[in-house]
Design a protein around this motif. Structure first.
Motif, short mmCIF file in Angstrom:
data_model
loop_
_atom_site.label_atom_id
_atom_site.label_comp_id
_atom_site.label_asym_id
_atom_site.label_seq_id
_atom_site.Cartn_x
_atom_site.Cartn_y
_atom_site.Cartn_z
N MET A 197 0.84 -1.20 0.00
CA MET A 197 0.00 0.00 0.00
C MET A 197 0.88 1.24 0.00
N PRO A 198 0.47 2.27 -0.77
CA PRO A 198 1.27 3.50 -0.78
C PRO A 198 1.23 4.19 0.57
N LYS A 199 2.33 4.82 0.92
CA LYS A 199 2.43 5.49 2.20
C LYS A 199 2.18 7.00 2.09
N ASN A 200 2.20 7.53 0.87
CA ASN A 200 2.04 8.97 0.70
C ASN A 200 1.49 9.26 -0.69
N LEU A 201 1.24 10.52 -0.96
CA LEU A 201 0.66 10.91 -2.24
C LEU A 201 1.57 10.55 -3.41
N GLU A 202 2.87 10.77 -3.28
CA GLU A 202 3.79 10.47 -4.38
C GLU A 202 3.73 8.99 -4.74
N GLU A 203 3.75 8.13 -3.74
CA GLU A 203 3.67 6.69 -4.01
C GLU A 203 2.31 6.31 -4.59
N ALA A 204 1.25 6.97 -4.12
CA ALA A 204 -0.09 6.67 -4.62
C ALA A 204 -0.22 7.02 -6.11
N ILE A 205 0.38 8.13 -6.51
CA ILE A 205 0.35 8.51 -7.93
C ILE A 205 1.07 7.47 -8.78
N HIS A 206 2.25 7.05 -8.33
CA HIS A 206 3.01 6.06 -9.10
C HIS A 206 2.26 4.74 -9.17
N GLN A 207 1.63 4.34 -8.09
CA GLN A 207 0.90 3.07 -8.09
C GLN A 207 -0.30 3.13 -9.03
N ALA A 208 -1.00 4.29 -9.06
CA ALA A 208 -2.18 4.44 -9.92
C ALA A 208 -1.81 4.64 -11.39
N GLY A 209 -0.58 5.02 -11.65
CA GLY A 209 -0.14 5.27 -13.02
C GLY A 209 -0.13 6.74 -13.39
N SER A 210 -0.97 7.53 -12.73
CA SER A 210 -1.00 8.98 -12.96
C SER A 210 -1.86 9.61 -11.88
N ALA A 211 -1.71 10.92 -11.73
CA ALA A 211 -2.55 11.63 -10.77
C ALA A 211 -4.02 11.59 -11.18
N VAL A 212 -4.28 11.67 -12.49
CA VAL A 212 -5.67 11.62 -12.95
C VAL A 212 -6.29 10.27 -12.61
N ASN A 213 -5.58 9.18 -12.88
CA ASN A 213 -6.12 7.86 -12.55
C ASN A 213 -6.40 7.74 -11.05
N LEU A 214 -5.48 8.26 -10.23
CA LEU A 214 -5.64 8.17 -8.79
C LEU A 214 -6.93 8.84 -8.33
N LEU A 215 -7.16 10.07 -8.78
CA LEU A 215 -8.31 10.83 -8.30
C LEU A 215 -9.60 10.44 -9.01
N TRP A 216 -9.50 10.09 -10.30
CA TRP A 216 -10.71 9.73 -11.06
C TRP A 216 -11.34 8.46 -10.50
N GLU A 217 -10.52 7.57 -9.97
CA GLU A 217 -11.04 6.31 -9.44
C GLU A 217 -11.13 6.31 -7.91
N ALA A 218 -10.91 7.45 -7.27
CA ALA A 218 -10.98 7.52 -5.81
C ALA A 218 -12.37 7.13 -5.32
N GLN A 219 -12.42 6.30 -4.31
CA GLN A 219 -13.69 5.78 -3.81
C GLN A 219 -14.22 6.57 -2.62
N THR A 220 -13.53 7.62 -2.23
CA THR A 220 -13.99 8.44 -1.12
C THR A 220 -15.20 9.26 -1.55
N PRO A 221 -16.24 9.35 -0.72
CA PRO A 221 -17.38 10.21 -1.07
C PRO A 221 -16.94 11.67 -1.15
N PRO A 222 -17.71 12.51 -1.85
CA PRO A 222 -17.36 13.93 -1.91
C PRO A 222 -17.42 14.56 -0.52
N SER A 223 -16.63 15.60 -0.32
CA SER A 223 -16.56 16.27 0.97
C SER A 223 -17.91 16.89 1.33
N VAL A 224 -18.29 16.73 2.59
CA VAL A 224 -19.52 17.32 3.10
C VAL A 224 -19.22 17.99 4.44
#
Length: 453
Positions: A1-28
Protein backbone atom coordinates in the motif's frame (compact mmCIF):
# COMPACT_ATOMS: atom_id res chain seq x y z
CA UNK A 1 0.00 0.00 0.00
CA UNK A 2 1.27 3.50 -0.78
CA UNK A 3 2.43 5.49 2.20
CA UNK A 4 2.04 8.97 0.70
CA UNK A 5 0.66 10.91 -2.24
CA UNK A 6 3.79 10.47 -4.38
CA UNK A 7 3.67 6.69 -4.01
CA UNK A 8 -0.09 6.67 -4.62
CA UNK A 9 0.35 8.51 -7.93
CA UNK A 10 3.01 6.06 -9.10
CA UNK A 11 0.90 3.07 -8.09
CA UNK A 12 -2.18 4.44 -9.92
CA UNK A 13 -0.14 5.27 -13.02
CA UNK A 14 -1.00 8.98 -12.96
CA UNK A 15 -2.55 11.63 -10.77
CA UNK A 16 -5.67 11.62 -12.95
CA UNK A 17 -6.12 7.86 -12.55
CA UNK A 18 -5.64 8.17 -8.79
CA UNK A 19 -8.31 10.83 -8.30
CA UNK A 20 -10.71 9.73 -11.06
CA UNK A 21 -11.04 6.31 -9.44
CA UNK A 22 -10.98 7.52 -5.81
CA UNK A 23 -13.69 5.78 -3.81
CA UNK A 24 -13.99 8.44 -1.12
CA UNK A 25 -17.38 10.21 -1.07
CA UNK A 26 -17.36 13.93 -1.91
CA UNK A 27 -16.56 16.27 0.97
CA UNK A 28 -19.52 17.32 3.10
CA UNK A 29 -20.06 19.25 6.33
CA UNK A 30 -19.61 16.66 9.12
CA UNK A 31 -21.52 16.47 12.43
CA UNK A 32 -24.02 19.13 11.42
CA UNK A 33 -27.74 18.48 10.97
CA UNK A 34 -28.59 18.30 7.26
CA UNK A 35 -31.53 20.67 7.76
CA UNK A 36 -32.96 22.57 10.71
CA UNK A 37 -36.18 23.53 8.92
CA UNK A 38 -35.75 22.85 5.20
CA UNK A 39 -32.93 23.86 2.92
CA UNK A 40 -35.06 26.16 0.74
CA UNK A 41 -36.22 28.31 3.66
CA UNK A 42 -32.68 28.31 5.03
CA UNK A 43 -31.38 29.68 1.72
CA UNK A 44 -34.12 32.31 1.51
CA UNK A 45 -33.41 33.55 5.03
CA UNK A 46 -29.88 34.74 4.28
CA UNK A 47 -31.36 37.21 1.78
CA UNK A 48 -34.42 38.27 3.82
CA UNK A 49 -33.81 38.04 7.59
CA UNK A 50 -30.76 36.47 9.24
CA UNK A 51 -29.09 33.08 9.51
CA UNK A 52 -26.47 31.40 11.65
CA UNK A 53 -24.00 29.03 9.99
CA UNK A 54 -22.07 26.56 12.13
CA UNK A 55 -18.53 26.41 10.72
CA UNK A 56 -17.05 24.56 13.69
CA UNK A 57 -16.65 21.17 12.03
CA UNK A 58 -15.72 21.23 8.34
CA UNK A 59 -12.59 23.38 8.25
CA UNK A 60 -9.00 22.97 9.43
CA UNK A 61 -7.38 25.43 11.83
CA UNK A 62 -3.62 25.99 11.81
CA UNK A 63 -2.21 28.20 14.55
CA UNK A 64 1.22 29.71 13.82
CA UNK A 65 3.11 31.46 16.59
CA UNK A 66 6.68 32.67 16.76
CA UNK A 67 9.10 35.32 15.53
CA UNK A 68 9.22 33.82 12.01
CA UNK A 69 5.48 33.27 11.54
CA UNK A 70 4.95 36.34 9.38
CA UNK A 71 8.13 35.71 7.38
CA UNK A 72 6.89 32.22 6.53
CA UNK A 73 3.47 33.54 5.53
CA UNK A 74 5.08 36.14 3.24
CA UNK A 75 7.20 33.42 1.60
CA UNK A 76 4.00 31.65 0.49
CA UNK A 77 1.34 34.32 -0.08
CA UNK A 78 0.77 35.96 -3.47
CA UNK A 79 -0.93 38.89 -1.73
CA UNK A 80 0.68 41.60 0.35
CA UNK A 81 1.07 41.15 4.10
CA UNK A 82 1.74 44.83 4.70
CA UNK A 83 -0.81 46.73 6.78
CA UNK A 84 -1.64 43.56 8.71
CA UNK A 85 -2.00 44.61 12.34
CA UNK A 86 -3.41 42.56 15.20
CA UNK A 87 -7.21 42.22 14.98
CA UNK A 88 -7.25 42.11 11.20
CA UNK A 89 -7.76 39.22 8.77
CA UNK A 90 -6.65 38.65 5.19
CA UNK A 91 -7.39 36.13 2.50
CA UNK A 92 -4.27 34.04 2.05
CA UNK A 93 -3.72 32.72 -1.50
CA UNK A 94 -0.86 30.39 -2.46
CA UNK A 95 0.42 29.14 -5.81
CA UNK A 96 2.99 26.59 -6.91
CA UNK A 97 6.35 27.44 -8.51
CA UNK A 98 4.68 27.84 -11.91
CA UNK A 99 2.03 30.24 -10.61
CA UNK A 100 -0.96 27.86 -10.42
CA UNK A 101 -3.37 27.91 -7.49
CA UNK A 102 -2.78 25.59 -4.54
CA UNK A 103 -5.54 27.04 -2.41
CA UNK A 104 -6.71 29.83 -0.17
CA UNK A 105 -7.82 30.37 3.41
CA UNK A 106 -8.68 33.13 5.84
CA UNK A 107 -5.70 34.23 7.91
CA UNK A 108 -6.35 35.92 11.27
CA UNK A 109 -3.75 38.07 13.04
CA UNK A 110 -4.63 37.20 16.64
CA UNK A 111 -1.74 38.61 18.66
CA UNK A 112 1.88 39.67 18.33
CA UNK A 113 3.61 36.97 16.26
CA UNK A 114 0.46 34.79 16.31
CA UNK A 115 -1.70 33.95 13.30
CA UNK A 116 -4.44 31.41 12.62
CA UNK A 117 -5.25 30.04 9.16
CA UNK A 118 -8.76 28.61 8.68
CA UNK A 119 -9.94 26.76 5.58
CA UNK A 120 -10.10 23.44 3.75
CA UNK A 121 -6.91 21.31 3.70
CA UNK A 122 -4.93 22.23 0.53
CA UNK A 123 -3.63 25.66 1.59
CA UNK A 124 -3.48 24.62 5.25
CA UNK A 125 -1.35 21.59 4.40
CA UNK A 126 0.95 23.78 2.28
CA UNK A 127 1.49 26.18 5.18
CA UNK A 128 1.90 23.34 7.69
CA UNK A 129 4.52 21.65 5.51
CA UNK A 130 6.65 24.77 5.21
CA UNK A 131 6.33 25.59 8.91
CA UNK A 132 7.35 22.03 9.84
CA UNK A 133 10.18 21.55 7.35
CA UNK A 134 11.47 25.06 6.65
CA UNK A 135 13.99 27.18 8.49
CA UNK A 136 11.41 29.02 10.57
CA UNK A 137 11.17 29.67 14.30
CA UNK A 138 7.46 29.01 14.51
CA UNK A 139 5.27 26.89 16.78
CA UNK A 140 2.50 24.91 15.05
CA UNK A 141 -0.82 23.89 16.55
CA UNK A 142 -3.28 22.16 14.23
CA UNK A 143 -6.93 21.30 14.73
CA UNK A 144 -8.28 19.14 11.91
CA UNK A 145 -11.90 19.04 10.79
CA UNK A 146 -14.43 16.83 12.54
CA UNK A 147 -14.27 14.48 9.55
CA UNK A 148 -10.75 13.57 10.70
CA UNK A 149 -10.42 14.58 14.34
CA UNK A 150 -11.87 12.55 17.18
CA UNK A 151 -13.56 14.56 19.89
CA UNK A 152 -14.58 18.21 20.02
CA UNK A 153 -12.92 21.01 18.08
CA UNK A 154 -10.70 23.51 19.83
CA UNK A 155 -12.96 26.43 18.85
CA UNK A 156 -16.56 27.01 17.90
CA UNK A 157 -16.99 29.18 14.82
CA UNK A 158 -20.30 30.70 13.72
CA UNK A 159 -21.37 33.09 10.99
CA UNK A 160 -24.21 35.55 11.49
CA UNK A 161 -25.40 36.55 8.05
CA UNK A 162 -28.15 38.50 6.35
CA UNK A 163 -29.90 41.88 6.53
CA UNK A 164 -30.82 41.36 10.20
CA UNK A 165 -27.50 39.89 11.34
CA UNK A 166 -26.28 42.99 13.17
CA UNK A 167 -29.59 43.35 15.00
CA UNK A 168 -29.24 39.78 16.25
CA UNK A 169 -25.67 40.47 17.36
CA UNK A 170 -26.77 43.63 19.18
CA UNK A 171 -29.49 41.83 21.10
CA UNK A 172 -27.29 38.83 21.92
CA UNK A 173 -24.47 41.04 23.20
CA UNK A 174 -26.65 43.68 24.84
CA UNK A 175 -24.71 46.46 23.12
CA UNK A 176 -24.56 48.36 19.88
CA UNK A 177 -22.86 46.17 17.26
CA UNK A 178 -19.25 47.14 16.60
CA UNK A 179 -18.70 49.34 13.55
CA UNK A 180 -15.98 47.38 11.80
CA UNK A 181 -14.52 47.66 8.35
CA UNK A 182 -14.42 44.50 6.25
CA UNK A 183 -12.02 41.86 7.65
CA UNK A 184 -11.40 43.78 10.88
CA UNK A 185 -11.89 42.20 14.31
CA UNK A 186 -12.86 43.07 17.85
CA UNK A 187 -14.17 41.36 21.00
CA UNK A 188 -17.72 41.45 22.40
CA UNK A 189 -19.45 39.67 25.28
CA UNK A 190 -22.27 37.16 24.72
CA UNK A 191 -23.78 35.10 27.57
CA UNK A 192 -20.99 36.41 29.79
CA UNK A 193 -18.33 34.95 27.48
CA UNK A 194 -15.70 36.92 25.53
CA UNK A 195 -16.32 36.40 21.82
CA UNK A 196 -14.02 37.38 18.94
CA UNK A 197 -15.83 39.05 16.05
CA UNK A 198 -14.71 39.42 12.42
CA UNK A 199 -16.60 41.65 9.99
CA UNK A 200 -17.19 39.23 7.15
CA UNK A 201 -19.85 38.06 4.73
CA UNK A 202 -21.03 34.98 2.87
CA UNK A 203 -23.57 34.65 0.06
CA UNK A 204 -22.89 38.31 -0.64
CA UNK A 205 -24.80 39.52 2.42
CA UNK A 206 -23.52 41.54 5.41
CA UNK A 207 -22.51 39.70 8.54
CA UNK A 208 -19.91 38.71 11.09
CA UNK A 209 -17.92 35.62 11.99
CA UNK A 210 -17.62 34.88 15.71
CA UNK A 211 -15.55 32.32 17.59
CA UNK A 212 -14.26 31.29 20.96
CA UNK A 213 -13.27 28.22 23.01
CA UNK A 214 -15.42 25.14 22.42
CA UNK A 215 -16.47 24.96 26.08
CA UNK A 216 -18.41 28.21 25.52
CA UNK A 217 -20.23 27.09 22.37
CA UNK A 218 -23.53 26.05 23.95
CA UNK A 219 -23.89 29.24 25.98
CA UNK A 220 -22.98 31.52 23.06
CA UNK A 221 -25.03 29.64 20.47
CA UNK A 222 -28.03 29.48 22.79
CA UNK A 223 -27.90 33.22 23.45
CA UNK A 224 -27.72 34.00 19.74
CA UNK A 225 -30.61 31.70 18.85
CA UNK A 226 -32.70 33.17 21.66
CA UNK A 227 -31.95 36.73 20.52
CA UNK A 228 -32.67 35.76 16.94
CA UNK A 229 -36.25 34.69 17.66
CA UNK A 230 -37.24 38.35 17.49
CA UNK A 231 -35.50 38.87 14.15
CA UNK A 232 -36.41 35.80 12.10
CA UNK A 233 -33.05 34.09 12.66
CA UNK A 234 -32.81 30.72 10.89
CA UNK A 235 -30.21 28.01 11.52
CA UNK A 236 -28.60 26.72 8.30
CA UNK A 237 -27.92 23.00 7.99
CA UNK A 238 -25.28 21.10 6.08
CA UNK A 239 -27.34 20.74 2.89
CA UNK A 240 -27.81 24.46 2.30
CA UNK A 241 -24.47 25.59 3.69
CA UNK A 242 -22.29 24.98 0.62
CA UNK A 243 -24.76 26.67 -1.74
CA UNK A 244 -23.92 30.12 -0.38
CA UNK A 245 -20.78 30.09 -2.56
CA UNK A 246 -22.98 29.89 -5.66
CA UNK A 247 -24.34 33.32 -4.79
CA UNK A 248 -21.14 34.89 -3.42
CA UNK A 249 -19.09 33.79 -6.45
CA UNK A 250 -16.23 32.23 -4.45
CA UNK A 251 -14.98 29.00 -6.02
CA UNK A 252 -14.40 26.76 -2.97
CA UNK A 253 -12.49 23.74 -4.26
CA UNK A 254 -9.96 24.34 -7.02
CA UNK A 255 -7.81 21.28 -7.61
CA UNK A 256 -4.51 22.06 -5.81
CA UNK A 257 -1.70 22.36 -8.35
CA UNK A 258 0.71 20.02 -6.58
CA UNK A 259 0.56 16.78 -8.57
CA UNK A 260 3.39 17.60 -10.98
CA UNK A 261 6.81 19.29 -10.79
CA UNK A 262 9.81 17.54 -9.26
CA UNK A 263 10.28 20.53 -6.92
CA UNK A 264 7.07 19.43 -5.17
CA UNK A 265 8.03 15.74 -4.88
CA UNK A 266 9.14 16.12 -1.24
CA UNK A 267 5.82 17.78 -0.44
CA UNK A 268 3.90 14.95 -2.10
CA UNK A 269 5.86 12.51 0.04
CA UNK A 270 5.00 14.57 3.12
CA UNK A 271 1.27 14.23 2.34
CA UNK A 272 0.25 10.80 3.60
CA UNK A 273 -1.93 8.13 2.01
CA UNK A 274 -5.06 9.53 3.68
CA UNK A 275 -4.45 13.19 2.86
CA UNK A 276 -7.25 15.21 1.28
CA UNK A 277 -5.11 15.59 -1.84
CA UNK A 278 -4.59 11.81 -2.06
CA UNK A 279 -8.13 10.48 -1.64
CA UNK A 280 -10.51 13.20 -2.89
CA UNK A 281 -12.42 12.19 -6.03
CA UNK A 282 -12.18 14.00 -9.37
CA UNK A 283 -14.98 13.81 -11.93
CA UNK A 284 -17.34 15.44 -14.38
CA UNK A 285 -17.75 15.53 -18.13
CA UNK A 286 -14.31 17.07 -18.63
CA UNK A 287 -11.61 14.42 -18.68
CA UNK A 288 -7.93 14.85 -19.51
CA UNK A 289 -4.99 12.53 -19.03
CA UNK A 290 -2.93 15.60 -18.06
CA UNK A 291 -3.65 16.66 -14.47
CA UNK A 292 -2.32 20.15 -15.25
CA UNK A 293 -5.38 20.75 -17.44
CA UNK A 294 -7.35 20.95 -14.18
CA UNK A 295 -5.13 23.68 -12.67
CA UNK A 296 -6.26 27.31 -12.34
CA UNK A 297 -4.28 30.54 -12.41
CA UNK A 298 -4.98 33.37 -9.97
CA UNK A 299 -6.32 35.47 -12.85
CA UNK A 300 -8.94 32.85 -13.72
CA UNK A 301 -10.32 32.84 -10.18
CA UNK A 302 -10.38 36.61 -9.85
CA UNK A 303 -7.24 36.83 -7.69
CA UNK A 304 -5.15 38.69 -10.22
CA UNK A 305 -6.09 41.97 -8.52
CA UNK A 306 -4.50 40.90 -5.21
CA UNK A 307 -1.14 39.71 -6.58
CA UNK A 308 1.50 41.88 -4.92
CA UNK A 309 5.15 42.09 -5.89
CA UNK A 310 6.15 43.91 -2.69
CA UNK A 311 7.72 40.69 -1.37
CA UNK A 312 9.32 37.49 -2.62
CA UNK A 313 7.22 34.32 -2.57
CA UNK A 314 6.96 30.90 -4.18
CA UNK A 315 5.63 31.44 -7.69
CA UNK A 316 6.48 35.14 -7.90
CA UNK A 317 8.67 34.87 -10.98
CA UNK A 318 6.03 32.81 -12.78
CA UNK A 319 3.32 35.33 -11.96
CA UNK A 320 5.52 38.21 -13.11
CA UNK A 321 5.65 36.51 -16.49
CA UNK A 322 1.98 35.47 -16.50
CA UNK A 323 -0.33 38.01 -18.06
CA UNK A 324 -3.95 38.15 -17.03
CA UNK A 325 -4.83 39.44 -20.48
CA UNK A 326 -6.73 36.79 -22.39
CA UNK A 327 -7.14 34.56 -19.33
CA UNK A 328 -10.35 32.65 -18.79
CA UNK A 329 -12.79 34.57 -16.59
CA UNK A 330 -14.85 33.42 -13.64
CA UNK A 331 -18.60 33.62 -14.27
CA UNK A 332 -21.89 32.31 -12.94
CA UNK A 333 -23.87 30.02 -15.22
CA UNK A 334 -27.66 30.10 -14.83
CA UNK A 335 -28.95 26.77 -16.09
CA UNK A 336 -31.99 26.54 -18.33
CA UNK A 337 -34.98 25.41 -16.25
CA UNK A 338 -36.61 23.41 -19.04
CA UNK A 339 -33.41 21.44 -19.68
CA UNK A 340 -32.91 20.79 -15.96
CA UNK A 341 -36.53 19.63 -15.69
CA UNK A 342 -36.10 17.21 -18.59
CA UNK A 343 -32.93 15.82 -17.02
CA UNK A 344 -34.73 15.17 -13.76
CA UNK A 345 -37.71 13.64 -15.56
CA UNK A 346 -35.37 11.15 -17.25
CA UNK A 347 -34.70 9.55 -13.87
CA UNK A 348 -38.28 8.26 -13.80
CA UNK A 349 -37.92 6.36 -17.07
CA UNK A 350 -37.00 2.70 -17.44
CA UNK A 351 -33.68 3.54 -19.05
CA UNK A 352 -30.82 5.15 -17.05
CA UNK A 353 -31.48 8.83 -16.49
CA UNK A 354 -29.30 11.87 -16.03
CA UNK A 355 -26.81 11.88 -13.19
CA UNK A 356 -28.05 14.13 -10.37
CA UNK A 357 -27.32 14.09 -6.65
CA UNK A 358 -29.97 15.27 -4.22
CA UNK A 359 -30.44 19.01 -4.15
CA UNK A 360 -29.44 21.60 -3.27
CA UNK A 361 -25.80 20.68 -4.10
CA UNK A 362 -25.47 18.52 -7.20
CA UNK A 363 -21.86 17.37 -6.97
CA UNK A 364 -20.84 13.74 -7.00
CA UNK A 365 -17.14 14.37 -6.38
CA UNK A 366 -14.92 16.78 -4.46
CA UNK A 367 -13.09 18.20 -7.50
CA UNK A 368 -15.74 18.73 -10.18
CA UNK A 369 -15.14 19.75 -13.81
CA UNK A 370 -17.81 19.83 -16.53
CA UNK A 371 -17.26 20.96 -20.11
CA UNK A 372 -18.78 24.29 -21.12
CA UNK A 373 -19.35 24.31 -24.87
CA UNK A 374 -20.38 26.62 -27.69
CA UNK A 375 -21.14 24.96 -31.04
CA UNK A 376 -19.56 21.74 -29.77
CA UNK A 377 -16.27 23.42 -28.82
CA UNK A 378 -15.07 23.47 -25.22
CA UNK A 379 -14.80 27.10 -24.10
CA UNK A 380 -14.54 26.64 -20.35
CA UNK A 381 -15.07 24.50 -17.27
CA UNK A 382 -18.04 24.45 -14.90
CA UNK A 383 -17.27 23.53 -11.29
CA UNK A 384 -19.40 24.30 -8.22
CA UNK A 385 -23.02 23.33 -9.02
CA UNK A 386 -26.29 23.52 -7.10
CA UNK A 387 -29.73 25.05 -6.72
CA UNK A 388 -30.52 28.50 -5.33
CA UNK A 389 -34.03 29.07 -4.02
CA UNK A 390 -33.22 32.78 -4.07
CA UNK A 391 -32.65 32.70 -7.83
CA UNK A 392 -35.12 29.86 -8.51
CA UNK A 393 -32.44 28.27 -10.67
CA UNK A 394 -29.64 25.77 -10.90
CA UNK A 395 -26.35 27.68 -10.86
CA UNK A 396 -22.72 26.80 -11.35
CA UNK A 397 -19.46 28.70 -11.06
CA UNK A 398 -17.30 28.40 -14.17
CA UNK A 399 -14.27 29.80 -15.94
CA UNK A 400 -14.74 30.53 -19.63
CA UNK A 401 -12.74 32.06 -22.47
CA UNK A 402 -13.08 35.86 -22.32
CA UNK A 403 -15.09 36.17 -25.54
CA UNK A 404 -17.81 34.04 -23.92
CA UNK A 405 -17.76 35.78 -20.53
CA UNK A 406 -20.13 38.57 -21.57
CA UNK A 407 -23.35 38.45 -19.52
CA UNK A 408 -26.18 37.01 -21.54
CA UNK A 409 -23.98 34.69 -23.62
CA UNK A 410 -25.62 31.31 -24.23
CA UNK A 411 -23.52 28.19 -23.62
CA UNK A 412 -24.07 24.47 -23.04
CA UNK A 413 -22.99 22.49 -19.98
CA UNK A 414 -22.28 18.80 -20.55
CA UNK A 415 -23.54 17.04 -17.42
CA UNK A 416 -22.47 13.49 -16.52
CA UNK A 417 -19.35 11.48 -17.22
CA UNK A 418 -18.47 10.41 -20.73
CA UNK A 419 -15.28 8.82 -19.42
CA UNK A 420 -16.83 6.41 -16.91
CA UNK A 421 -15.24 5.89 -13.52
CA UNK A 422 -15.75 3.13 -10.99
CA UNK A 423 -16.61 5.59 -8.20
CA UNK A 424 -19.29 4.10 -5.99
CA UNK A 425 -21.24 7.37 -5.96
CA UNK A 426 -21.60 7.45 -9.76
CA UNK A 427 -24.63 5.39 -10.75
CA UNK A 428 -25.44 4.30 -14.29
CA UNK A 429 -26.55 7.39 -16.20
CA UNK A 430 -26.72 9.09 -19.57
CA UNK A 431 -24.95 12.34 -20.34
CA UNK A 432 -27.14 15.35 -21.06
CA UNK A 433 -26.70 18.83 -22.51
CA UNK A 434 -28.06 21.71 -20.47
CA UNK A 435 -28.25 25.20 -21.86
CA UNK A 436 -27.01 27.97 -19.60
CA UNK A 437 -26.71 31.74 -19.62
CA UNK A 438 -23.52 33.51 -18.56
CA UNK A 439 -23.89 36.01 -15.73
CA UNK A 440 -21.35 37.78 -13.50
CA UNK A 441 -19.72 36.19 -10.46
CA UNK A 442 -20.82 37.12 -7.84
CA UNK A 443 -24.31 36.95 -9.25
CA UNK A 444 -25.88 39.67 -7.10
CA UNK A 445 -24.91 43.31 -7.58
CA UNK A 446 -24.64 43.90 -3.81
CA UNK A 447 -22.08 41.10 -3.49
CA UNK A 448 -20.06 42.55 -6.39
CA UNK A 449 -20.05 46.13 -5.19
CA UNK A 450 -20.97 46.96 -1.60
CA UNK A 451 -20.64 44.19 0.94
CA UNK A 452 -16.88 44.53 1.40
CA UNK A 453 -17.27 48.17 2.43
Amino acid sequence: MPKNLEEAIHQAGSAVNLLWEAQTPPSVVPRLAPEFSNWRDEQLAWRTTAVIYDQSHHMVDLNLKGPDALRMIKDLAINSMKNFPVDKAKQFVAVNYDGYIIGDNILFHLDDDEYRAVGIPPSINWMHYHAATGDYDVEIRRDDSSAVREGAPELYRYQLQGPGAMEVLAEASGAEPPKLKFFNMTTVTIAGKPVRVLRHGMAGEPGVEIWGPWEDHEAVHGAIVAAGKHHGLVQVGARAYHTNALESGWLPRPLPAIYTDERLAHYRRWLDDNAYETISPLGGSFHSENIEDYYFTPHELGYGRIISLDHDFIGRQALENMSGEGARQKVTLVWNGDDVGKAYASMFQDEPGAKFINLPMALYDTFHFDRVEVDGKTVGLSTWTGYSANERAMLSLAVVDPEFAVPGTEVVVKWGEDTPSSKLQVEDHVQVEIRATVQPAPLTEYARTAYRS
